[in-house]
Write a protein that holds these residues in place. Structure first.
Motif, PDB file in Angstrom:
ATOM      1  N   MET A   1       0.943  -1.359  -0.045  1.00 13.41           N
ATOM      2  CA  MET A   1      -0.028  -0.031  -0.018  1.00 13.41           C
ATOM      3  C   MET A   1       0.964   1.227   0.070  1.00 13.41           C
ATOM      4  SD  MET A   1      -3.042   0.830   2.574  1.00 13.41           S
ATOM      5  CE  MET A   1      -3.435  -0.886   2.517  1.00 13.41           C
ATOM      6  N   SER A   2       0.648   2.108  -0.946  1.00 12.34           N
ATOM      7  CA  SER A   2       1.305   3.485  -0.910  1.00 12.34           C
ATOM      8  C   SER A   2       0.461   4.512  -0.339  1.00 12.34           C
ATOM      9  CB  SER A   2       1.661   3.671  -2.295  1.00 12.34           C
ATOM     10  OG  SER A   2       2.178   4.841  -2.618  1.00 12.34           O
ATOM     11  N   PHE A   3       1.187   5.423   0.533  1.00  7.99           N
ATOM     12  CA  PHE A   3       0.453   6.542   1.001  1.00  7.99           C
ATOM     13  C   PHE A   3       1.468   7.643   1.217  1.00  7.99           C
ATOM     14  CE2 PHE A   3       1.020   3.431   4.072  1.00  7.99           C
ATOM     15  CZ  PHE A   3       1.550   3.949   5.030  1.00  7.99           C
ATOM     16  N   PRO A   4       0.940   9.062   1.355  1.00  5.25           N
ATOM     17  CA  PRO A   4       1.919  10.318   1.660  1.00  5.25           C
ATOM     18  C   PRO A   4       2.593   9.749   2.942  1.00  5.25           C
ATOM     19  CG  PRO A   4      -0.208  10.848   0.987  1.00  5.25           C
ATOM     20  CD  PRO A   4      -0.372   9.597   1.151  1.00  5.25           C
ATOM     21  N   ASP A   5       4.010   9.952   2.949  1.00  5.49           N
ATOM     22  CA  ASP A   5       5.072   9.890   3.989  1.00  5.49           C
ATOM     23  C   ASP A   5       4.847  10.967   4.934  1.00  5.49           C
ATOM     24  OD1 ASP A   5       6.780   8.637   5.945  1.00  5.49           O
ATOM     25  OD2 ASP A   5       8.718   9.187   4.473  1.00  5.49           O
ATOM     26  N   ARG A   6       3.888  11.172   5.697  1.00  4.95           N
ATOM     27  CA  ARG A   6       3.595  12.263   6.699  1.00  4.95           C
ATOM     28  C   ARG A   6       2.983  11.840   7.939  1.00  4.95           C
ATOM     29  NH1 ARG A   6       0.442  14.539   2.293  1.00  4.95           N
ATOM     30  NH2 ARG A   6      -1.811  14.279   2.777  1.00  4.95           N
ATOM     31  N   PRO A   7       2.933  12.430   8.902  1.00  7.12           N
ATOM     32  CA  PRO A   7       2.205  11.982  10.003  1.00  7.12           C
ATOM     33  C   PRO A   7       0.819  11.937   9.918  1.00  7.12           C
ATOM     34  CG  PRO A   7       4.030  13.736  10.866  1.00  7.12           C
ATOM     35  CD  PRO A   7       3.842  13.553   9.228  1.00  7.12           C
ATOM     36  N   VAL A  54     -12.147  -4.283   0.156  1.00  8.63           N
ATOM     37  CA  VAL A  54     -11.048  -3.752   0.829  1.00  8.63           C
ATOM     38  C   VAL A  54     -10.231  -2.780   0.113  1.00  8.63           C
ATOM     39  CG1 VAL A  54      -8.922  -4.333   1.964  1.00  8.63           C
ATOM     40  CG2 VAL A  54     -10.877  -5.763   2.244  1.00  8.63           C
ATOM     41  N   ARG A  55     -10.136  -3.012  -1.240  1.00 15.01           N
ATOM     42  CA  ARG A  55      -9.371  -2.271  -2.093  1.00 15.01           C
ATOM     43  C   ARG A  55     -10.276  -1.099  -2.389  1.00 15.01           C
ATOM     44  NH1 ARG A  55      -5.904  -3.230  -6.303  1.00 15.01           N
ATOM     45  NH2 ARG A  55      -5.881  -5.419  -5.848  1.00 15.01           N
ATOM     46  N   ASP A  56     -11.601  -1.026  -2.568  1.00 16.21           N
ATOM     47  CA  ASP A  56     -12.201   0.097  -2.881  1.00 16.21           C
ATOM     48  C   ASP A  56     -12.283   1.159  -1.412  1.00 16.21           C
ATOM     49  OD1 ASP A  56     -12.962  -0.772  -5.222  1.00 16.21           O
ATOM     50  OD2 ASP A  56     -15.151  -1.739  -4.797  1.00 16.21           O
ATOM     51  N   ARG A  57     -12.738   0.624  -0.270  1.00 17.77           N
ATOM     52  CA  ARG A  57     -12.559   1.329   0.816  1.00 17.77           C
ATOM     53  C   ARG A  57     -11.153   2.053   1.072  1.00 17.77           C
ATOM     54  NH1 ARG A  57     -16.397   0.026   4.863  1.00 17.77           N
ATOM     55  NH2 ARG A  57     -15.483   1.567   6.120  1.00 17.77           N
ATOM     56  N   LEU A  58     -10.384   1.444   0.917  1.00 15.87           N
ATOM     57  CA  LEU A  58      -8.966   2.093   1.032  1.00 15.87           C
ATOM     58  C   LEU A  58      -8.669   3.059   0.011  1.00 15.87           C
ATOM     59  CD1 LEU A  58      -6.646  -0.895   2.158  1.00 15.87           C
ATOM     60  CD2 LEU A  58      -7.261   1.072   3.659  1.00 15.87           C
ATOM     61  N   SER A  59      -8.749   2.735  -1.383  1.00 15.87           N
ATOM     62  CA  SER A  59      -8.607   3.614  -2.387  1.00 15.87           C
ATOM     63  C   SER A  59      -9.661   4.943  -2.167  1.00 15.87           C
ATOM     64  CB  SER A  59      -8.743   3.068  -3.688  1.00 15.87           C
ATOM     65  OG  SER A  59      -8.017   1.999  -4.037  1.00 15.87           O
ATOM     66  N   ALA A  60     -10.780   4.970  -1.456  1.00 13.31           N
ATOM     67  CA  ALA A  60     -11.385   5.975  -1.294  1.00 13.31           C
ATOM     68  C   ALA A  60     -10.717   7.033  -0.496  1.00 13.31           C
ATOM     69  CB  ALA A  60     -12.914   5.582  -1.054  1.00 13.31           C
ATOM     70  N   VAL A  61      -9.743   6.794   0.402  1.00 12.58           N
ATOM     71  CA  VAL A  61      -9.122   7.658   1.215  1.00 12.58           C
ATOM     72  C   VAL A  61      -8.120   8.463   0.295  1.00 12.58           C
ATOM     73  CG1 VAL A  61      -7.586   7.875   3.173  1.00 12.58           C
ATOM     74  CG2 VAL A  61      -9.127   6.320   3.007  1.00 12.58           C
ATOM     75  N   GLU A  67      -1.658  -1.222  -3.735  1.00 16.41           N
ATOM     76  CA  GLU A  67      -0.979  -1.997  -4.714  1.00 16.41           C
ATOM     77  C   GLU A  67      -1.369  -3.211  -4.935  1.00 16.41           C
ATOM     78  OE1 GLU A  67       1.496  -0.317  -6.266  1.00 16.41           O
ATOM     79  OE2 GLU A  67       1.654   1.464  -5.044  1.00 16.41           O
ATOM     80  N   GLY A  68      -1.934  -3.941  -4.038  1.00 18.17           N
ATOM     81  CA  GLY A  68      -2.343  -5.428  -4.353  1.00 18.17           C
ATOM     82  C   GLY A  68      -2.815  -5.995  -2.654  1.00 18.17           C
ATOM     83  N   VAL A  69      -3.935  -6.978  -2.971  1.00 17.89           N
ATOM     84  CA  VAL A  69      -4.305  -7.569  -1.914  1.00 17.89           C
ATOM     85  C   VAL A  69      -4.221  -9.009  -2.206  1.00 17.89           C
ATOM     86  CG1 VAL A  69      -6.412  -7.805  -0.649  1.00 17.89           C
ATOM     87  CG2 VAL A  69      -5.960  -5.801  -1.413  1.00 17.89           C
ATOM     88  N   TRP A  70      -3.873  -9.752  -1.323  1.00 22.22           N
ATOM     89  CA  TRP A  70      -3.484 -11.498  -1.852  1.00 22.22           C
ATOM     90  C   TRP A  70      -3.390 -12.095  -0.504  1.00 22.22           C
ATOM     91  CZ3 TRP A  70       0.035  -7.872  -2.186  1.00 22.22           C
ATOM     92  CH2 TRP A  70       1.619  -7.832  -1.604  1.00 22.22           C
ATOM     93  N   PRO A  71      -3.691 -13.418  -0.338  1.00 18.72           N
ATOM     94  CA  PRO A  71      -3.489 -14.335   0.966  1.00 18.72           C
ATOM     95  C   PRO A  71      -2.178 -14.514   0.893  1.00 18.72           C
ATOM     96  CG  PRO A  71      -4.478 -15.589  -0.935  1.00 18.72           C
ATOM     97  CD  PRO A  71      -4.347 -14.088  -1.592  1.00 18.72           C
TER      98      PRO A  71
END
Length: 205
Positions: A1-7, A54-61, A67-71
Motif C-alpha cells: 500500500m502506498s500513501f503520503p509519508d507524513r504524520p 477492501v481495495r475500494d474502501r482504502l482507495s477512497a481515502v 498496490e495489491g491484496v492477496w492471501p
C-alpha cells in the motif's frame, strides 16, 4: 500500500482496516522516498474478506493507493529466514533444494523453481509449481531459457509476477512467481538475494 509519508497517514490506513474488521498483525516498510511510503500490511479477518471491498474502501481515502491484496502463508513474528538457514546448515548437501522449497514464503511468492544456468532446463521445483514445468514448458509465455538469462530482476508476464536471481555457486537461476498481488518490490528482491548469498556460503562450507 502506498500513501503520503507524513504524520497521520498510517493512522488513516489503520482506521479504515479497523472499520472493515481487520486485525493488523504486522507492518513492513518497503520503501520511503519521493514523499511517499510503501508498506506491506499483514492482517487477519474473521471469515473470508471481500478483497474488492477492501481495495475500494482504502482507495477512497485521498492519497492512498492499494498496490495489491492477496492471501499469505506468512506467520507474523516468525523468522522464516532463520528457519531456512538452519535447515540448510543441518543438511548442506540439499542446500539449494531447501532454498527452492522454502524461499517463496519469504517474499509472498506462490512457488519457485531452479533452472540450470547451462541451459539444461529445470533442476528443482517447489511442490506448488505448475506440473507443466516438468515437461519443459515456459512460465506464463516466457521460455525457461529466457528466464535463466536474466540477472537479478523482476518481470511481469500475463497474470504472473516473476523474480529471477542468479545463484552462481550452484550454476542455477532461482525464479519465483506469484499470480496475485503487485510486482515484486525491490526490498523483496534484496531480501531473497541476501538469503541466496548466505545459502551459497553455507553450502560451500
Amino acid at each position: 500500500m502506498s500513501f503520503p509519508d507524513r504524520p497521520g497517514a498510517l493512522g488513516k490506513v489503520a482506521r479504515v482496516l479497523g472499520t472493515l474488521g481487520a486485525d493488523i498483525l504486522q507492518v513492513t516498510v518497503l520503501e520511503r522516498e519521493t514523499g511517499r511510503a510503501v508498506d506491506d500490511f499483514v492482517v487477519s479477518w474473521p471469515g473470508s474478506p471481500d478483497t474488492a471491498a477492501v481495495r475500494d474502501r482504502l482507495s477512497a481515502v485521498p492519497g492512498i493507493r492499494v498496490e495489491g491484496v492477496w492471501p499469505t502463508r506468512e506467520v507474523p513474528g516468525a523468522a522464516p529466514d532463520y528457519d531456512l538457514l538452519r535447515h540448510v546448515a543441518t543438511d548442506p548437501s540439499r542446500a539449494f533444494a531447501t532454498l527452492v522449497d522454502a524461499v517463496p514464503d519469504l517474499v509472498g511468492a506462490e512457488w519457485a523453481v531452479a533452472l540450470s544456468s547451462d541451459g539444461d532446463g529445470l533442476v528443482h521445483r517447489s511442490w506448488q509449481a505448475p506440473p507443466s514445468l516438468d515437461e519443459g514448458g515456459g512460465i506464463a509465455g516466457v521460455k525457461l531459457a529466457d528466464l535463466a538469462s536474466l540477472r537479478p530482476a523482476t518481470l511481469a508476464s500475463g497474470s504472473h509476477q516473476l523474480m529471477s536471481l542468479p545463484v552462481p555457486a550452484a550454476r542455477i537461476h532461482l525464479v519465483l512467481a506469484r499470480t496475485t498481488g503487485p510486482s515484486f518490490h525491490r526490498a523483496e528482491v534484496d531480501r531473497a538475494g541476501r538469503v541466496v548469498e548466505l545459502v551459497s556460503l553455507i553450502a560451500g562450507l
